[in-house]
Design a protein around this motif. Structure first.
Motif, PDB file in Angstrom:
ATOM      1  N   SER A 107       0.852  -1.210   0.000  1.00  0.00           N
ATOM      2  CA  SER A 107       0.000   0.000   0.000  1.00  0.00           C
ATOM      3  C   SER A 107       0.874   1.240   0.000  1.00  0.00           C
ATOM      4  N   GLU A 110       2.639   1.563  -3.341  1.00  0.00           N
ATOM      5  CA  GLU A 110       1.724   1.975  -4.396  1.00  0.00           C
ATOM      6  C   GLU A 110       1.367   3.458  -4.288  1.00  0.00           C
ATOM      7  N   THR A 111       1.102   3.901  -3.063  1.00  0.00           N
ATOM      8  CA  THR A 111       0.692   5.304  -2.916  1.00  0.00           C
ATOM      9  C   THR A 111       1.867   6.258  -3.142  1.00  0.00           C
ATOM     10  N   PRO A 758      -8.797  -1.565   7.381  1.00  0.00           N
ATOM     11  CA  PRO A 758      -7.632  -0.827   6.876  1.00  0.00           C
ATOM     12  C   PRO A 758      -6.877  -0.163   8.035  1.00  0.00           C
ATOM     13  N   GLU A 762      -3.749   2.620   2.850  1.00  0.00           N
ATOM     14  CA  GLU A 762      -4.120   1.868   1.668  1.00  0.00           C
ATOM     15  C   GLU A 762      -4.452   2.790   0.490  1.00  0.00           C
ATOM     16  N   ALA A 763      -4.233   2.264  -0.716  1.00  0.00           N
ATOM     17  CA  ALA A 763      -4.537   3.022  -1.932  1.00  0.00           C
ATOM     18  C   ALA A 763      -6.041   3.012  -2.188  1.00  0.00           C
ATOM     19  N   ARG A 770      -5.950   4.726  -9.711  1.00  0.00           N
ATOM     20  CA  ARG A 770      -5.642   5.050  -8.315  1.00  0.00           C
ATOM     21  C   ARG A 770      -5.894   6.536  -8.120  1.00  0.00           C
ATOM     22  N   ARG A 773      -5.357   8.001  -1.268  1.00  0.00           N
ATOM     23  CA  ARG A 773      -4.934   7.040  -0.258  1.00  0.00           C
ATOM     24  C   ARG A 773      -5.642   7.298   1.061  1.00  0.00           C
ATOM     25  N   LYS A 806      -7.691  -0.813  -1.648  1.00  0.00           N
ATOM     26  CA  LYS A 806      -6.865  -1.998  -1.883  1.00  0.00           C
ATOM     27  C   LYS A 806      -6.331  -2.526  -0.562  1.00  0.00           C
ATOM     28  N   MET A 807      -6.763  -3.749  -0.246  1.00  0.00           N
ATOM     29  CA  MET A 807      -6.274  -4.411   0.971  1.00  0.00           C
ATOM     30  C   MET A 807      -5.950  -5.847   0.607  1.00  0.00           C
TER      31      MET A 807
END
Ligand SMILES: Cc1cc2nc3c(=O)[nH]c(=O)nc-3n(C[C@H](O)[C@H](O)[C@H](O)COP(=O)(O)OP(=O)(O)OC[C@H]3O[C@@H](n4cnc5c(N)ncnc54)[C@H](O)[C@@H]3O)c2cc1C
Length: 833
Positions: A107, A110-111, A758, A762-763, A770, A773, A806-807
C-alpha cells in the motif's frame, strides 16, 4: 579558504555530500562542506551499498524513491559511474503473516508510486534456480532498485556539488558553534595525522554561516554536546561477510544468466547479494551492541570492529539453507562497522530544537539509500521553507527533553534487531519501558491495560483480559484484526451506548499569557479566538500554508490561554510555538509561554451516561444543574470540583459523544481516578483505550495530527473551512489560499474483508485508476463495518462516490460518506441533562 558562506554542511559522508549538492542545485551558490577526515571516511565507506525500497514509512519511502531515481542520473551529470547495479530486490516470505506484511507494505509503495510485484515460489525457482524455495510462501519483488558503490556515489555527488560551486574542505573539523542572533560562527580546526590518529592542530578559523547543517554520522553525540541539544543517534555494530566464489553461481552466470537480485530472507534476518562470483551475507542479528555512546575515540577513523561470527551463526546457517550451493565457499572478507541508529529507525532530519537556522541530518541506518532523497527534501525545507512531503515523522523533535543516552543506546540496539521482525502496525516494542508514566499507570495495569508508547509515555491502548499472561499484547498482534480487536470493539460500544473513561494525560499542554497573547494567537492560528470560558479548535499553519499543529484552545482569561495539542508532538509543538512567540513579542507585546504537559493529568469521560457519573461526584450549590447545557454548554470550560479534586473541565469529546475532558493537577490523579472508577461502577463505566478512541473519532470525521493533518495539506484541503476564519489575517493564510485545494479529505465506509480493517495507508481506486490514499482506518461500531479517512481529488470528494480500497492485494468496495457520518448534527454531544 572562504570564511563567510550562506550554508555550511558539517560531514562529508553520503548524507552531507548530498545535502551540499542539493542546496547548490536548489539555487544557493555559497555552500561549503567541512569534513574532518576524508570524504566517505565515516560509515559510508564500508556500507554494503544496498538500496532497498522496502520501508513502512510514507516519508522515508519517498526519500528512498528519490535517491534511487537520482542516482541513476548522476553519471550523465558528472561523468562518474557510481556502480549502480539495478538487479532488483527479492524479499522472501516464509509465512502467510510475512506475506500479509508485504501486502500492507505494498500500500505504501503503491501510494508513493514505487513499482513492485509479488512472486510465487515457482516463479522464483524458474528464474533463480540456486534459491531454495521449498519453504517459501512467496516474495515481494522490486525490479528497479539494487546496489551501488557507496564511496563512488558519494564522490559523484561531491563532483556534482563542486560543479555547482560547492566548496569542499577536507581535514577541517567543526569544533564550536556560536549563534550571534543573525548568523552562526563555526570554529573549525585543521586536523593532522599523528601516529595513524587524526588529531586537532593549533590552526583554527571561524566560518560565518547563515545556515548550518550537521550530518556527522557516528559523531552525532559530540555534535549534540557542542550544540547543547539531545539527539538519540548512536551507532550499533553491523556485520556482513564476503564469501569466496561459489562454483554453481559462477556457472550460472557464465551461462549468460542475469545477476541475482538482492535476496532478503526477512524471516532469517539476513540479506544476500552477489559479489564477484561469490556472495555477501549481511545480517540483523540479536545482541549487536551500541557503540560510541559518549563519542568516537580519536583512534577510530575509517576502522572496523572485530567480526563476531558466533553472533551471526544462525543467519549463516539459514543462508546455506536458502542458497545451498554456497555451503563450500570459504570466508573471504568481513566487515563489522558502526551503523548509526535512532530508537524508531528513522533518521533525524529537520530544524534542531531550540536553535535557529541549525538543521540536523543525523542517525541514518540506511544512509546510502536515504542520502539522495534527504538532500533533496532538506534543501527544499531550507530554501523554500517546506518540503513537498510531510517531513514531520523524521523531525528531530519527535524525541523530547526526557530522552537520555541510556534510552537511545538501548532502544537503538532494539531497533537494530527488529529490522526484520514482522512490522505489525499494532507493534509495541518492550525496551526501556515503562519510562514516562502517569500516576494512574499501576491502577490501569491492574485493570488489564495494554499500553502503547507515545513520545515516551505509557498510554493504554485497550484493556485486555485480567487473567492474560504478561505478553498478551504481543500475541495479539496481526496485520489483520489482532487479538485486541474485540476488546477495542467493546470499549467503543461502551462509549456510544453507556460511558467510558480514557486517560489522555499525554496531551501536550501550554499556557500562554500576557498583554501580547491575544494578538499573537490571533495571528498564529487560523480560527477566531474563543471568548473567555469558551473553547475552539484551530490550526497553526506553516509558512507554506499547510497544517503545522492542531490546537484546542481554552481561553482562561482575556490574556490567558490554555493550548492542548497532540501528545506525540510535545517538543515539536513547543519549539515552533516558542520560536514564533520570541519573534513576535516586539510586534504584539510581552507574553510568556510555559509547557505544562507534565503538570496536568487529563481524563476524558464520554458517553450518554457521562453526566450521571460526574453528577455523582461534583461539589456544587446545585449539583443537579452544574453540568447542564445552561451552566456548562458544549465547547465551554469550567473550574469544577470532583470530590476534593479541583478540575478544569472542558466540554469536548474526541469520541463525538456527550463528554468532558478533566484536566487535573497531576498529583491528585490517583484520587480522581478512584473517585471516577467508583462512581462509574453503577453505570457500567468501561475503561477505554486509544484504539477504540481512534475508531470513534473516525465516525465523527475528526482529523488527527500526523494522519489527516500534516505539513503536506492545508486545513482547507483537510476540508475544515469551518475552523478557518478567512476574514482575518493569519500566518500562512496567503500561501494557503494560493495553494487552493489540490486534494480533499473524506470519510469512507468500507466493505472490507471479514477479518481485517484498513490501517490508514491503503490506496484508493476509482475503477482502474488510483485516485488517493487512506490516512486512517479502523472499524466503526456505529455502522458495523470498516471505516477510513483519506484524501482524493476534489471532484471525487462528494458523498455517495463509490471507490475501492486496496487491501491484501484485492479491491474492496467503499463509499464516501458525509462528514461526521455518526450523528452529523452533533445531537449526542450537545444533549442536555
Ligand atoms: C557494515 C555496514 C553496512 C551497511 N550497509 C548499508 C547498505 O547496504 N545500504 C545503506 O543504505 N546503508 C548501509 N549502511 C549504513 C550507511 O553506511 C550509513 O547509514 C551512511 O553511511 C551514513 O552516512 P552519513 O553521511 O550520515 O555518515 P558518515 O558516512 O559516517 O559520514 C559522517 C561524516 O562526518 C564527518 N564528521 C563528523 N563530525 C564532524 C565534524 N565535527 N566536523 C567535520 N566533519 C565531521 C565524519 O568524519 C564522517 O566522514 C551500512 C553500515 C554498515 C556499518
Amino acid at each position: 579558504m572562504k570564511t563567510q558562506v550562506k550554508a555550511l554542511v558539517v560531514g562529508g559522508g553520503a548524507v552531507g555530500t548530498s545535502i551540499a549538492y542539493h542546496l547548490a542545485r536548489a539555487g544557493w551558490d555559497d555552500v561549503m562542506l567541512l569534513e574532518r577526515d576524508e570524504l566517505t571516511s565515516g560509515s559510508t565507506w564500508h556500507a554494503a551499498g544496498l538500496l532497498p525500497y522496502f520501508n513502512m514509512s510514507f516519508a522515508t519511502t519517498h526519500i528512498h524513491d528519490y535517491s534511487i531515481r537520482f542516482y541513476k542520473t548522476l553519471e550523465e551529470e558528472t561523468g562518474l559511474n557510481a556502480g549502480f547495479a539495478v538487479v532488483g530486490n527479492l524479499r522472501m516470505a516464509q509465512t502467510q503473516e510475512r506475506m500479509d506484511e508485504y501486502m500492507l507494505y505494498a500500500s505504501t509503495a503503491e501510494t508513493c508510486g514505487v513499482p513492485y510485484q509479488f512472486m510465487t515460489p515457482d516463479q522464483i525457482k524458474a528464474k533463480w534456480p540456486l534459491i531454495n524455495t521449498e519453504d517459501l510462501k512467496g516474495a515481494l519483488y522490486h525490479q528497479t532498485d539494487g546496489y551501488i558503490n557507496p564511496a563512488d556515489v558519494t564522490m559523484a555527488m561531491a563532483k556534482g556539488a563542486r560543479q555547482r560551486g560547492v566548496m569542499i574542505e577536507r581535514k577541517w573539523q567543526a569544533d564550536a558553534f556560536h549563534w550571534t542572533g543573525e548568523v552562526w560562527e563555526v570554529t573549525a580546526t585543521k586536523m593532522v595525522e599523528k601516529g595513524g590518529n587524526l588529531i586537532p592542530s593549533e590552526e583554527q578559523i571561524v566560518i560565518t554561516a547563515e545556515h548550518v547543517v550537521t550530518a556527522s554520522g557516528n559523531h552525532a553525540q559530540r555534535t549534540a554536546k557542542m550544540l547543547g541539544i539531545k539527539m538519540p543517534a548512536i551507532p550499533v555494530e553491523h556485520q556482513f561477510i564476503v564469501m569466496e566464489q561459489d562454483p554453481a553461481l559462477v556457472e550460472f552466470r557464465e551461462a549468460g544468466s542475469a545477476e541475482h537480485p538482492v535476496i532478503r530472507d526477512a524471516d532469517a534476518q539476513s540479506y544476500v547479494r552477489e559479489e564477484r562470483g561469490g556472495w555477501i551475507l549481511g545480517v540483523y542479528e540479536k545482541g549487536a551492541p551500541a557503540r560510541f555512546e559518549h563519542g568516537v575515540p580519536d583512534s577510530f577513523r575509517a576502522d572496523l570492529f572485530q567480526l563476531d561470527l558466533e553472533r551471526i551463526e544462525d543467519q549463516y546457517m539459514a543462508m546455506i539453507h536458502r542458497v545451498p550451493s554456497c555451503e563450500e565457499s570459504g570466508l573471504k572478507d568481513d566487515f563489522n562497522g558502526p551503523i548509526c541508529y535512532t530508537p524508531d529507525g528513522n533518521p533525524l532530519v529537520g530544524p534542531a530544537p531550540g536553535l535557529r537556522n541549525m538543521w540536523l541530518a543525523e542517525g541514518f541506518s540506511f544512509g546510502i539509500t536515504a542520502a539522495g532523497g534527504t538532500g533533496y527534501y532538506l534543501a527544499q525545507m531550507m530554501v523554500e521553507g517546506e518540503a513537498e512531503i510531510d517531513m514531520a515523522s523524521l523531525d528531530p523533535k519527535r524525541y523530547g527533553k526526557w530522552m537520555t543516552t541510556e534510552f537511545a543506546a538501548r532502544k537503538n540496539e532494539e531497533c537494530y534487531e527488529h529490522v526484520y521482525i514482522l512490522h505489525h502496525p499494532d507493534e509495541e516494542r518492550p525496551a526501556c519501558r515503562p519510562l514516562r508514566t502517569s500516576p494512574a499507570y499501576d491502577r490501569q495495569a491492574a485493570k488489564g491495560a495494554q499500553f502503547g508508547f507515545v513520545n515516551g509515555w505509557e498510554r493504554p491502548n485497550y484493556y485486555g483480559p485480567l487473567d492474560a499472561p504478561e505478553n498478551f499484547d504481543h500475541d495479539a498482534r496481526s496485520f489483520r484484526r489482532g487479538g485486541w480487536w474485540q476488546y477495542a470493539h467493546d470499549e467503543a460500544k461502551a462509549v456510544r451506548e453507556g460511558v467510558g473513561l480514557i486517560d489522555a494525560t499525554a496531551f501536550t499542554k501550554h499556557v500562554l499569557r500576557g498583554p501580547g497573547a491575544t494578538a499573537f494567537l490571533d495571528w498564529f492560528t487560523c480560527n477566531r479566538l474563543p471568548k473567555v470560558g469558551r473553547i475552539n479548535l484551530t490550526y497553526a499553519l506553516t509558512e507554506a500554508g499547510t497544517t503545522r499543529t492542531e490546537y484546542t484552545i481554552v481561553r482562561n482569561a482575556e490574556d490567558e490561554y490554555y493550548l492542548v495539542s497532540a501528545g506525540a508532538w510535545q517538543a515539536y509543538d513547543s519549539d515552533y510555538l516558542l520560536k514564533a512567540i520570541e519573534d513576535k513579542i516586539p510586534e504584539f507585546g510581552w507574553m510568556s509561554c510555559h509547557d505544562v504537559t507534565s503538570q496536568w493529568g487529563v481524563f476524558a469521560i464520554a458517553g450518554p451516561k457521562s453526566r450521571d457519573v460526574l453528577g455523582a461526584l461534583i461539589k456544587d450549590a446545585d449539583p443537579a444543574t452544574a453540568l447542564s447545557n445552561k451552566r456548562f454548554p458544549w465547547l465551554s470550560a469550567r473550574q469544577i470540583e470532583l470530590g476534593m479534586c479541583p478540575v478544569n473541565a472542558i466540554r469536548v469529546a474526541y469520541t463525538g459523544e456527550l463528554g468532558w475532558e478533566l484536566h487535573h493537577p497531576i498529583e491528585m490523579q490517583n484520587y480522581l481516578w478512584d473517585q471516577l472508577v467508583a462512581a462509574g461502577e453503577s453505570h457500567g463505566m468501561k475503561l477505554v483505550g486509544a484504539r477504540a478512541q481512534n475508531w470513534l473519532r473516525q465516525e465523527k470525521s475528526y482529523r488527527a495530527f500526523g494522519t489527516e493533518l500534516g505539513r503536506d495539506a492545508t486545513p482547507l484541503e483537510a476540508d475544515l473551512p469551518r475552523f478557518v476564519d478567512l476574514s482575518k489575517d493569519f500566518h500562512g493564510k496567503a500561501a494557503m489560499e494560493a495553494i487552493g485545494v489540490r486534494s480533499k479529505c473524506v470519510t469512507l465506509l468500507i466493505d472490507g474483508p471479514d477479518d481485517a480493517d484498513p490501517w490508514g495507508r491503503e490506496a484508493l481506486y476509482h475503477g482502474e485508476t488510483r485516485v488517493g490514499r487512506l490516512t486512517s482506518g479502523g472499524y466503526s461500531v456505529a455502522f458495523g463495518k470498516s471505516i477510513g479517512m483519506g484524501y482524493v481529488s476534489p471532484e471525487l470528494a462528494v458523498p455517495g462516490t463509490k471507490l475501492q480500497v486496496k487491501m491484501f492485494d484485492q479491491l474492496w468496495d467503499a463509499e464516501i460518506v458525509q462528514d461526521s457520518p455518526y450523528d452529523p448534527d452533533n445531537a449526542a454531544i450537545r444533549i442536555d441533562g
